[in-house]
Design a protein around this motif. Structure first.
Motif, short mmCIF file in Angstrom:
data_model
loop_
_atom_site.label_atom_id
_atom_site.label_comp_id
_atom_site.label_asym_id
_atom_site.label_seq_id
_atom_site.Cartn_x
_atom_site.Cartn_y
_atom_site.Cartn_z
N UNK A 69 65.13 -20.33 -47.53
CA UNK A 69 63.76 -20.73 -47.26
C UNK A 69 63.74 -21.59 -45.98
N UNK A 70 63.23 -21.02 -44.90
CA UNK A 70 63.28 -21.71 -43.61
C UNK A 70 62.33 -22.90 -43.54
N UNK A 71 61.15 -22.79 -44.14
CA UNK A 71 60.17 -23.88 -44.04
C UNK A 71 60.66 -25.17 -44.71
N UNK A 72 61.16 -25.12 -45.97
CA UNK A 72 61.71 -26.36 -46.56
C UNK A 72 62.87 -26.93 -45.76
N UNK A 73 63.70 -26.04 -45.18
CA UNK A 73 64.83 -26.51 -44.36
C UNK A 73 64.33 -27.31 -43.16
N UNK A 74 63.33 -26.77 -42.46
CA UNK A 74 62.81 -27.47 -41.30
C UNK A 74 62.07 -28.74 -41.69
N UNK A 75 61.44 -28.74 -42.88
CA UNK A 75 60.72 -29.93 -43.36
C UNK A 75 61.66 -31.12 -43.51
N UNK A 76 62.86 -30.84 -44.01
CA UNK A 76 63.81 -31.93 -44.24
C UNK A 76 64.70 -32.18 -43.02
N UNK A 77 64.50 -31.37 -41.98
CA UNK A 77 65.20 -31.62 -40.71
C UNK A 77 66.55 -30.97 -40.57
N UNK A 78 66.81 -29.89 -41.29
CA UNK A 78 68.09 -29.21 -41.21
C UNK A 78 67.89 -27.76 -40.74
N UNK A 79 69.01 -27.12 -40.40
CA UNK A 79 68.96 -25.75 -39.91
C UNK A 79 69.79 -24.84 -40.80
N UNK A 80 69.70 -23.54 -40.53
CA UNK A 80 70.51 -22.57 -41.26
C UNK A 80 72.00 -22.82 -41.03
N UNK A 81 72.36 -23.24 -39.82
CA UNK A 81 73.76 -23.51 -39.52
C UNK A 81 74.29 -24.65 -40.38
N UNK A 82 73.47 -25.71 -40.53
CA UNK A 82 73.88 -26.82 -41.40
C UNK A 82 74.07 -26.34 -42.83
N UNK A 83 73.15 -25.52 -43.31
CA UNK A 83 73.23 -25.02 -44.68
C UNK A 83 74.48 -24.16 -44.87
N UNK A 84 74.77 -23.31 -43.90
CA UNK A 84 75.98 -22.47 -43.99
C UNK A 84 77.24 -23.32 -44.03
N UNK A 85 77.26 -24.39 -43.22
CA UNK A 85 78.42 -25.29 -43.21
C UNK A 85 78.61 -25.97 -44.56
N UNK A 86 77.50 -26.45 -45.15
CA UNK A 86 77.59 -27.12 -46.45
C UNK A 86 78.04 -26.15 -47.55
N UNK A 87 77.57 -24.91 -47.49
CA UNK A 87 77.99 -23.92 -48.49
C UNK A 87 79.45 -23.57 -48.33
#
Length: 286
Positions: free
Chosen positions: A180-198
């Protein structure tokens, strides 16, 4: 046209009309209802049923009937917004049923509310002793609002004199394996950050049923495979450990130097860091 096709088309029309009117009437119409809203809901449902199946009846007559039943409650809602007396007339008034730990039997009889129903409503609020209740009120919707006595209320940081920071709502960043791109941008993170955390926890986003990020930037995941174990987030624990390490390093630098000015500076910084740790520890450990 075949009879079943007529019924299908009339039903689709009735559903569309009811959906539109319910959205206009607002959330109250689908939540806990007052008496008038309950009657209106039944009438609209019955009219929609007849409109769908009574082929011999004129379709526009049914629409007119539904429109009348829509207009009356909608108009009354607008009027009751401006008049307290009208609100009390159509929606009723809340009734006190428990005061200072004592049940007001006369008020219960007035509302035709039995003692068993009162105890059941209290149990739904996790209250099992009437003596623990300071005040209980039966709302116009039929719900019971309960205020416990001070010594039976849950302990909060405010009772202990502890200030806590405002808590922001967590953002759901993955649903059914989809990012979900909108919640990610709301909290100030990107897809790259999410991939790194996963990657840190060894899962791919396709295997994630639900993933949420809290106000501290910690990622919580629930996988499709419940047999797989995911490590708990350690962001706050690592931050607290880093702060304590900084304090220890400052104290060590202060002891290691022979320069009086530098020693005093390190000791002052260590004292400030200790105060920071004491302030943030309740936040980082909860």
């Amino acid at each position: 046209m075949e009879g079943w096709m007529v019924i299908a088309l009339r039903s689709i029309g009735a559903v569309a009309i009811l959906f539109t009117m319910t959205r206009i009437l607002g959330k109250k119409q689908i939540s806990q209802l007052t008496t008038f809203e309950y009657i209106t809901g039944i009438a609209l449902g019955e009219l929609a049923g007849f409109l769908s199946t009574d082929i011999e009846a004129h379709y526009m007559h049914g629409i007119v009937a539904i429109a009348v039943w829509f207009t009356i409650p909608f108009g009354l809602e607008l009027l009751t917004l401006k008049s307290k007396r009208l609100r009390e007339w159509f929606e009723g008034k809340a009734t006190v049923v428990v005061k200072d730990g004592k049940i007001l039997e006369d008020n219960l009889k007035k509302e035709r509310f039995t003692g068993d129903e009162l105890m059941e409503s209290l149990r739904t609020k996790n209250v099992f002793r009437v003596a623990d209740v300071e005040f209980a009120m039966l709302e116009t919707s039929g719900a019971l609002s309960v205020l416990l006595k001070n010594n039976h209320q849950p302990l909060t940081p405010a009772h202990l004199g502890i200030d806590v920071s405002p808590e922001k709502e967590p953002q759901t960043v993955i649903i059914d394996g989809n990012i979900m791109d909108e919640p990610l941008s709301t909290i100030g993170f990107s897809r790259e950050w999410l991939s790194t955390e996963l990657e840190k926890i060894g899962v791919t986003y396709e295997n994630v049923f639900i993933a949420q990020v809290d106000a501290y930037g910690q990622l919580y995941v629930d996988l499709f495979d419940d047999q797989l174990q995911v490590p708990a987030p350690q962001t706050r624990a690592l931050l607290l450990s880093t702060l304590k390490k900084c304090e220890a390093d400052l104290e060590l630098f202060g002891m290691a130097t022979d320069n009086v000015t530098a020693k005093l500076m390190y000791e002052d910084c260590a004292t400030r860091m200790k105060r920071v740790i004491e302030t943030t520890t309740p936040l980082l450990k909860r």
